[in-house]
Design a protein around this motif. Structure first.
Motif, short mmCIF file in Angstrom:
data_model
loop_
_atom_site.label_atom_id
_atom_site.label_comp_id
_atom_site.label_asym_id
_atom_site.label_seq_id
_atom_site.Cartn_x
_atom_site.Cartn_y
_atom_site.Cartn_z
N THR A 33 0.89 -1.16 0.24
CA THR A 33 -0.03 -0.15 -0.06
C THR A 33 0.83 1.14 -0.11
OG1 THR A 33 -1.63 -1.18 1.18
CG2 THR A 33 -1.85 1.25 1.21
N GLY A 34 0.45 2.33 -0.92
CA GLY A 34 1.25 3.46 -0.99
C GLY A 34 0.76 4.20 -1.97
N THR A 35 1.35 5.28 -2.39
CA THR A 35 0.89 6.35 -3.37
C THR A 35 1.47 6.20 -4.56
OG1 THR A 35 2.16 8.07 -2.25
CG2 THR A 35 0.39 8.14 -1.56
N ILE A 36 0.85 6.54 -5.58
CA ILE A 36 1.38 6.39 -6.97
C ILE A 36 2.14 7.76 -7.43
CG2 ILE A 36 0.89 6.28 -9.56
CD1 ILE A 36 -1.06 4.18 -8.93
N GLU A 37 3.41 7.87 -7.77
CA GLU A 37 4.18 8.99 -7.85
C GLU A 37 4.88 9.03 -9.01
OE1 GLU A 37 5.93 10.47 -4.40
OE2 GLU A 37 4.36 9.96 -2.86
N GLY A 38 5.39 10.16 -9.47
CA GLY A 38 6.09 10.17 -10.70
C GLY A 38 7.52 9.66 -10.34
N LEU A 39 8.03 8.80 -11.28
CA LEU A 39 9.36 8.21 -11.19
C LEU A 39 10.37 9.18 -11.11
CD1 LEU A 39 11.27 5.76 -10.95
CD2 LEU A 39 11.27 5.80 -13.56
N GLY A 58 1.60 14.73 -17.33
CA GLY A 58 1.65 14.72 -18.72
C GLY A 58 3.17 14.40 -19.41
N VAL A 59 3.95 15.15 -18.56
CA VAL A 59 5.36 14.79 -18.97
C VAL A 59 6.17 13.87 -18.23
CG1 VAL A 59 5.65 17.25 -19.80
CG2 VAL A 59 6.21 16.64 -17.63
N GLU A 60 5.81 13.40 -17.11
CA GLU A 60 6.33 12.36 -16.30
C GLU A 60 6.30 11.08 -17.13
OE1 GLU A 60 8.43 10.77 -13.82
OE2 GLU A 60 7.22 12.46 -12.92
N ARG A 61 7.28 10.12 -17.39
CA ARG A 61 7.32 9.08 -18.20
C ARG A 61 6.88 7.82 -17.91
NH1 ARG A 61 12.61 9.06 -21.92
NH2 ARG A 61 11.05 7.38 -22.77
N ASP A 62 7.07 7.88 -16.43
CA ASP A 62 6.32 6.73 -15.75
C ASP A 62 6.13 6.85 -14.21
OD1 ASP A 62 5.50 4.02 -15.37
OD2 ASP A 62 7.55 3.17 -15.35
N PHE A 63 5.54 6.19 -13.61
CA PHE A 63 5.04 6.23 -12.27
C PHE A 63 5.23 5.04 -11.47
CE2 PHE A 63 2.38 9.14 -14.84
CZ PHE A 63 2.33 10.23 -14.01
N VAL A 64 5.50 5.22 -10.02
CA VAL A 64 5.86 4.27 -9.45
C VAL A 64 4.77 4.07 -8.02
CG1 VAL A 64 8.30 4.14 -9.95
CG2 VAL A 64 7.63 5.54 -8.11
N LEU A 65 5.02 2.95 -7.32
CA LEU A 65 4.30 2.89 -5.89
C LEU A 65 5.44 3.26 -5.05
CD1 LEU A 65 1.74 1.95 -4.51
CD2 LEU A 65 3.05 -0.04 -4.20
N MET A 66 4.90 4.24 -4.28
CA MET A 66 5.95 4.69 -2.81
C MET A 66 5.20 4.25 -1.66
SD MET A 66 8.67 6.64 -2.01
CE MET A 66 8.84 7.95 -2.78
N ASP A 67 5.81 3.38 -1.02
CA ASP A 67 5.25 3.04 0.19
C ASP A 67 5.63 3.79 1.17
OD1 ASP A 67 7.90 2.46 1.30
OD2 ASP A 67 7.44 0.04 1.07
N LYS A 68 5.08 3.74 2.59
CA LYS A 68 5.11 4.59 3.73
C LYS A 68 6.53 4.58 4.40
CE LYS A 68 0.23 4.03 5.13
NZ LYS A 68 -0.43 2.82 4.99
N GLU A 69 7.29 3.60 4.12
CA GLU A 69 8.75 3.53 4.39
C GLU A 69 9.68 4.30 3.45
OE1 GLU A 69 7.11 0.35 4.19
OE2 GLU A 69 6.42 0.69 6.28
N GLY A 70 9.28 4.92 2.35
CA GLY A 70 9.92 5.45 1.40
C GLY A 70 10.58 4.63 0.31
N LEU A 74 8.84 -0.02 -9.41
CA LEU A 74 8.27 0.04 -10.54
C LEU A 74 7.14 -0.95 -10.69
CD1 LEU A 74 11.85 0.07 -12.27
CD2 LEU A 74 10.35 2.06 -12.05
N MET A 75 6.30 -0.70 -11.69
CA MET A 75 5.09 -1.53 -11.93
C MET A 75 5.06 -1.81 -13.58
SD MET A 75 2.23 0.01 -9.55
CE MET A 75 2.69 1.94 -9.85
#
Length: 140
Positions: A33-39, A58-70, A74-75
């Motif tokens: 569980t975490g937030t989806i943020e720009g890579l 729009g310009v972000e090439r990809d997004f990652v899952l960032m968990d609470k531990e930091g 990649l997905m």
């Protein structure tokens, strides 16, 4: 000759399993569980996009899952558009985690307790579309 083929086939299967074992050993089914943020934002170390209207989406090439531990993951099997749609939202991801490559082969994406994407549903949809396309080609 028949015995040779059978032994060769058995040997080949065993060899493939031995070669694949290291690849499978690094992955386990987990729920994160975490937030989806720009890579690029995560790797630079700041929060972006700031909100869903931020042009950075729009310009972000990809997004990652960032968990609470930091930690971030990649997905690779999840389409960029789906990741962008849920940017900055808290999500739960079920899938195979490869700790070495910090990636998750996503099986389900859950937002607010609802499965919004699943590998099984995508496969089902692709199959249905292929079937419709085939029928259209066959019809006069």
């Amino acid at each position: 000759m028949k015995g040779f083929r059978r032994n060769f086939a058995s040997l080949l299967v065993v060899g493939l399993l031995i070669c694949a074992a290291p690849l499978m050993a690094g992955t386990t089914m987990e729920t994160k569980t975490g937030t989806i943020e720009g890579l690029s934002c995560v790797t630079v170390g700041y929060t972006c996009p700031m909100d869903s209207a931020d042009p950075m989406i729009g310009v972000e090439r990809d997004f990652v899952l960032m968990d609470k531990e930091g930690d971030f993951y990649l997905m690779p099997n999840l389409d960029r558009a789906i990741k962008a749609r849920y940017a900055l939202k808290t999500v739960t991801v079920k899938g195979y985690v490869d700790k070495k490559y910090r990636s998750i082969n996503v099986d389900e994406l859950i937002v607010d307790g609802k499965v919004v994407w699943s590998l099984a549903k995508e496969r089902e949809m692709r199959q249905m579309l292929e079937e419709r396309e085939r029928k259209m080609r066959e019809s006069p």
